[in-house]
Design an enzyme around this catalytic site. Structure first.
Site: not given
Ligand code: IFM
Length: 437
Positions: A164, A347
């Site tokens: 991320e 995720e």
């Protein structure tokens, strides 16, 4: 639940600072999160990751939980300050020894190790030299990737360079709610570019050491435009470029999109070729869509975020929107076509206020419903032709949720922090039955 293709990867994810604890053990150096968590007011419950889930000492118990869960893969992250306590210099053997034990334990339990190299815990010494604002950090990152793969490259089954990078840029350097706590707004663009440059250099370093596939894990949030004016449309496009395209267009060979804050002076000749080093898998982290409309006059931002009505909400107040995951996967496929490598959802998960009952059981039907909905969305995307080859639940364990400290529980396994007792929740049994099937 419909059947998934043979070979589909069922996994769970964690990250080093959120679970390991043992932050001063065996020569680990300080990271920016050790520093940030100690600053008054940064973490809602005043906690730090000093102990977290004490996974460093309990990894064998946690590996047994993974084996019991029947997953084919475990995604963990490696703490850079364990491998290079000051972010430079030779590999620190004691730090790598820990991951060596973890990886061997996973393989013995029949679980593929999937290692992320950077999940936000930059060595503090590098931050003092400018952190990701400093172009040299990209070269340091490639050196760290090389040292780590020299030790683990023969056994890790999938390498993920960054986790991320958008969140690390925006929360860590744009608005300062994550470490290192800088508030640069759109002047944070060098952090984007240098992370991506580090990724590209690390891909090359990894290729020289391992035949395993290489990926990056980006997080995405499909944009729901609220309002129908030209200004609303422009706001939605600006947010989409910033969140969903800034970290993917250049990786897949398209160069940067026209995104707010982009500063061409930061991009050197030849950089875009480095960023576009071919990857084998695109990791997709998804939690929720974002409602966007035009900003109020005088706003420093070119968009305004608005809550989306009509969805159930998690304890984080995030909308539960499995349709957003299907939409996102189809959008990636439409947007990038043949340039899109196989996708793994690296995720997907939710926080709820899970409390053990009088018998010590933890029943979490909302999490089961959440996972069921999101897996069905993935299945629909596969049926529509999107090459999705895996799904990792965030997270194996309840853990230290960054600025939220210990107040948000994402695990399939409940952790009682004072005793470190692990209790599998009902979602653990549900996911185990599915993964085994
Ligand atoms: O806990 C985080 C993780 O570290 C990165 N992705 C989102 C999760 C939930 O907020």
């Amino acid at each position: 639940m419909p059947d998934f293709p043979t070979g589909f990867r069922w996994g769970v994810s964690t990250s080093a600072y959120q679970i390991e604890g043992a932050t001063t053990v065996d020569g680990r150096g300080p990271s920016i999160w050790d520093t940030f968590a100690r600053e008054p007011g940064r973490i809602v419950d005043g906690s730090t990751g000093d102990e977290a889930c004490d996974h460093y000492h309990r990894h064998a118990e946690d590996t047994a939980l993974l084996a019991g869960l029947g997953v084919s893969a475990y995604r963990f992250s490696i703490a850079w300050p364990r491998v290079q306590p000051t972010g430079a210099g030779p590999a620190h053997t004691a730090g790598l020894d820990f991951y060596d034990r973890l990886v061997d334990g996973l393989l013995a339990a029949g679980v593929d190790p999937v290692a992320t190299l950077f999940h936000w815990d930059l060595p503090q010494a590098l931050e003092e030299a400018g952190g990701w604002l400093n172009r040299d950090t990209a070269a340091r990152f490639a050196e760290y990737a090389d040292l780590t793969a020299a030790r683990l490259g023969d056994r890790v089954k999938l390498w993920i360079t960054l986790n991320e990078p958008f969140i690390h840029m925006s929360l860590g350097h744009g608005i300062g709610t994550h470490a290192p706590g800088r508030m640069l707004l759109f002047d944070a663009f060098p952090v984007a570019h240098h992370q991506l440059l580090g990724h590209g250099l690390a891909v090359d370093a990894l290729r020289a050491r391992t035949a395993s596939p290489v990926a990056i894990a980006n997080n995405y949030s499909p944009v729901r435009q609220v309002g129908d004016t030209d200004a609303d449309r422009a706001a939605a496009q600006a947010y989409d470029a910033l969140h969903n395209r800034l970290f993917t267009d250049p990786l897949l060979g398209r160069g940067y999109p026209d995104a707010p804050g982009l500063d061409p002076a930061v991009i050197h000749d030849g950089d875009l070729d480095v960023l576009a080093a071919p990857i084998d898998v695109l990791g997709v982290n998804y939690y929720n869509p974002t409602g966007i409309r035009a900003p109020e006059e005088g706003s420093p931002l070119p968009f305004e975020m608005v809550p989306l009505d009509g969805y159930p909400r998690t304890a984080f107040d995030w909308p539960v929107a499995p349709d957003g995951l299907r939409e996102l996967l189809l959008q990636l496929h439409d947007r990038y076509g043949d340039a899109l490598p196989p996708v793994q959802v690296t995720e997907s998960g939710c926080a709820y206020d899970d409390v053990p009952d009088a018998q010590g059981r933890v029943d979490d039907p909302e999490r089961i419903a959440y996972l069921d909905g999101h897996l069905r969305a993935v299945h629909e995307a596969i049926t529509a032709g999107v090459p999705v080859t895996g799904y990792f639940v965030w997270s194996l364990l309840d853990n230290w949720e960054w600025a939220e400290g210990f107040t948000k529980r994402f695990g399939l396994v409940h952790v009682d922090y004072p005793t470190q007792r692990r209790t599998p929740k009902s979602s653990y049994a549900w996911f185990r039955d599915l993964a085994r099937r």
